[in-house]
Design an enzyme around this catalytic site. Sequence first.
Site, PDB file in Angstrom:
ATOM      1  N   SER A  70       0.864  -1.158   0.198  1.00 39.40           N
ATOM      2  CA  SER A  70      -0.047  -0.122  -0.078  1.00 39.40           C
ATOM      3  C   SER A  70       0.808   1.237   0.092  1.00 39.40           C
ATOM      4  O   SER A  70       0.269   2.254  -0.715  1.00 39.40           O
ATOM      5  CB  SER A  70      -0.870  -0.127   1.000  1.00 39.40           C
ATOM      6  OG  SER A  70      -1.953  -1.028   1.134  1.00 39.40           O
ATOM      7  N   HIS A 113       0.730   4.551   4.412  1.00 36.91           N
ATOM      8  CA  HIS A 113      -0.192   4.917   3.182  1.00 36.91           C
ATOM      9  C   HIS A 113       0.232   6.490   3.042  1.00 36.91           C
ATOM     10  O   HIS A 113       0.576   6.960   1.969  1.00 36.91           O
ATOM     11  CB  HIS A 113      -1.483   5.121   3.395  1.00 36.91           C
ATOM     12  CG  HIS A 113      -2.185   3.718   3.410  1.00 36.91           C
ATOM     13  ND1 HIS A 113      -3.441   3.204   3.624  1.00 36.91           N
ATOM     14  CD2 HIS A 113      -1.531   2.518   3.238  1.00 36.91           C
ATOM     15  CE1 HIS A 113      -3.519   1.868   3.610  1.00 36.91           C
ATOM     16  NE2 HIS A 113      -2.349   1.368   3.435  1.00 36.91           N
TER      17      HIS A 113
END
Length: 257
Positions: A158, A205
């Site tokens: 991610s 993230h």
Amino acid sequence: MRSASVGQQCVDCIAQGAQGTRPARTAFGGRPAAGAVVTWTLVAINVAVFLLTWIRPGIVNHLEMLGYATYGGAPHGVAAGEWYRLITSAFLAPATGLNGLGFLDILFNMWALIFVGPALEGFLGRLRFLSVYLLSAVGGSVMFYYLAPPNAAAVGASGAVFGLFGAWFVVSRRLRLDTRGIAMLIAINLAFSFFYHNTIAWQDHIGGLLTGALLTAAYAYAPRRYRAATQALATAAVVAALLIAIAVRTGQLTAVG
């Protein structure tokens, strides 16, 4: 002599003319290449590692992102010298973890990589695209290293994928393309990350997004005359900043330990 549009040319003249021709470049200085080779190679590696961890889930413990923890009678984690976790964790997926959502995790990340990867690789060129992907992965791990508890673990691509989201936003702005779609995608996924903050490594993230956007901005807005040098210096600067951040955080954790 050889036939040409202007009549006949000697072989030496053709060779001299070819020497004066500049090689084709992408919009941001990369070498154009047919096919998204890097993108599909990354997809293949991620899927292969996912299947491997599905068969042997125990290897995740040795490769996942971990700041510092003691188990088995010995210290483990990045602060314990296992620096490779900063990048190996980005090629793992929670095959049995994440509350049983491991398959959905790898599915979304690979969909996102395929969604933005080929076009972005085409704009940046293979080397720059790979640099953005890998440094975004490390940038996400570094942010997790700082903001998550030292004994918390994380896996997944991610951080790298969010880095590509940031890169695509920057490239779209630079080329004056519509950015509403990618901006909405980023916003939705960040909201999802914060809503499930107890399950998802939102730190990863954020770190990946910032790293990818900043590095791509340096690539996209580098002055044409000094583009190659500027882009190389920007890459080196990001690497240096990450290394310094890792060293500082490691010093903090080992001092406490």
